[in-house]
Scaffold this motif. Structure first.
Motif, mmCIF file in Angstrom:
data_model
loop_
_atom_site.group_PDB
_atom_site.id
_atom_site.type_symbol
_atom_site.label_atom_id
_atom_site.label_comp_id
_atom_site.label_asym_id
_atom_site.label_seq_id
_atom_site.Cartn_x
_atom_site.Cartn_y
_atom_site.Cartn_z
ATOM 1 N N LYS A 1 0.833 -1.218 0.000
ATOM 2 C CA LYS A 1 0.000 0.000 0.000
ATOM 3 C C LYS A 1 0.860 1.257 0.000
ATOM 4 C CE LYS A 1 -4.048 -1.985 0.579
ATOM 5 N NZ LYS A 1 -5.200 -1.775 -0.222
ATOM 6 N N GLU A 2 0.181 2.368 -0.211
ATOM 7 C CA GLU A 2 0.807 3.683 -0.168
ATOM 8 C C GLU A 2 0.139 4.507 0.922
ATOM 9 O OE1 GLU A 2 1.657 6.222 -3.821
ATOM 10 O OE2 GLU A 2 -0.153 7.183 -3.034
ATOM 11 N N THR B 1 -0.100 8.391 2.149
ATOM 12 C CA THR B 1 0.190 9.725 1.609
ATOM 13 C C THR B 1 -0.681 10.786 2.253
ATOM 14 O OG1 THR B 1 0.233 11.067 -0.406
ATOM 15 C CG2 THR B 1 -1.428 9.343 -0.313
ATOM 16 N N GLU C 1 -1.511 13.155 0.374
ATOM 17 C CA GLU C 1 -2.137 13.533 -0.899
ATOM 18 C C GLU C 1 -1.626 14.851 -1.467
ATOM 19 O OE1 GLU C 1 -6.367 11.663 -1.227
ATOM 20 O OE2 GLU C 1 -6.311 12.844 0.632
ATOM 21 N N ALA D 1 4.613 10.756 0.194
ATOM 22 C CA ALA D 1 4.021 9.420 0.092
ATOM 23 C C ALA D 1 5.079 8.392 0.462
ATOM 24 C CB ALA D 1 3.510 9.151 -1.319
ATOM 25 N N VAL E 1 5.555 4.289 -0.096
ATOM 26 C CA VAL E 1 5.032 3.084 -0.742
ATOM 27 C C VAL E 1 5.725 1.901 -0.083
ATOM 28 C CG1 VAL E 1 4.721 1.828 -2.897
ATOM 29 C CG2 VAL E 1 4.643 4.338 -2.897
ATOM 30 N N GLN F 1 -3.854 3.876 0.596
ATOM 31 C CA GLN F 1 -4.480 3.598 -0.701
ATOM 32 C C GLN F 1 -3.576 2.701 -1.526
ATOM 33 O OE1 GLN F 1 -4.855 7.597 -2.236
ATOM 34 N NE2 GLN F 1 -2.751 7.651 -2.981
ATOM 35 N N PRO G 1 -0.949 1.992 -4.415
ATOM 36 C CA PRO G 1 0.115 2.857 -4.910
ATOM 37 C C PRO G 1 -0.292 3.577 -6.196
ATOM 38 C CG PRO G 1 1.005 0.746 -4.272
ATOM 39 C CD PRO G 1 -0.493 0.617 -4.213
ATOM 40 N N GLN G 2 0.052 4.858 -6.272
ATOM 41 C CA GLN G 2 -0.281 5.694 -7.421
ATOM 42 C C GLN G 2 0.920 5.838 -8.344
ATOM 43 O OE1 GLN G 2 -3.626 7.058 -7.539
ATOM 44 N NE2 GLN G 2 -3.670 5.468 -5.982
ATOM 45 N N ALA G 3 0.664 5.916 -9.624
ATOM 46 C CA ALA G 3 1.733 6.149 -10.600
ATOM 47 C C ALA G 3 2.185 7.606 -10.486
ATOM 48 C CB ALA G 3 1.239 5.863 -12.004
ATOM 49 N N ARG G 4 3.492 7.795 -10.410
ATOM 50 C CA ARG G 4 4.036 9.155 -10.300
ATOM 51 C C ARG G 4 5.112 9.330 -11.340
ATOM 52 N NH1 ARG G 4 2.320 8.254 -5.253
ATOM 53 N NH2 ARG G 4 1.600 10.000 -4.040
#
Length: 130
Positions: free
Chosen positions: A50-51, A53, A55, A59, A61, A124, A126-129
């Motif tokens: 998970k991440e 963050t 927001e 963040a 990960v 949440q 993990p989001q692509a960054r």
């Protein structure tokens, strides 16, 4: 008391009661469940893959096998993470090595340390960054 004051007070009581009820309902809806401290196995199960963050600024990960990706103000770094004595221990980034208590309330998580303000974030996928 004058008749005008009595009429005003009679009309105000229902308004005050309605306002009080509105405010108490809003507070109970926003309160959610209380934060609870996670223990070792709960920390692993909750954070792995998970991440966490805020927001906006940072963040973390939490990868498999203790790999950690840190993103702070757009700068990406790496480190490691593990659990020891019911605390999350992080190694990497500008703060170096540190161990923190993990507190959770639904998707909200706080990383707490004695004598400091907690890192508050949302858990949440993990989001692509970039």
């Amino acid at each position: 008391m004058t008749a005008a004051v009595i009429r005003f007070m009679r009309g105000s009581v229902p308004v005050c009661l309605a306002l009080s009820l509105d405010l108490s309902l809003a507070a109970s809806v926003g309160a959610g469940e209380p934060f609870r401290r996670l223990k070792g196995s709960q920390i692993m199960a909750t954070l792995s893959g998970k991440e966490l963050t805020d927001e906006v600024h940072w963040a973390y990960v939490f990868g498999k096998a203790g790999r950690l990706i840190l993103v702070s103000l757009g700068t990406r770094g790496t480190g490691t993470w593990h659990v020891r004595n019911d605390e999350l221990c992080l190694d990497g980034g500008p703060d170096g090595r540190r161990c923190l208590q993990v507190w959770s309330s639904g998707q909200r998580v706080e990383l707490r340390r004695e004598g400091g303000l907690p890192d508050e974030g949302i858990l949440q996928a993990p989001q692509a960054r970039r």
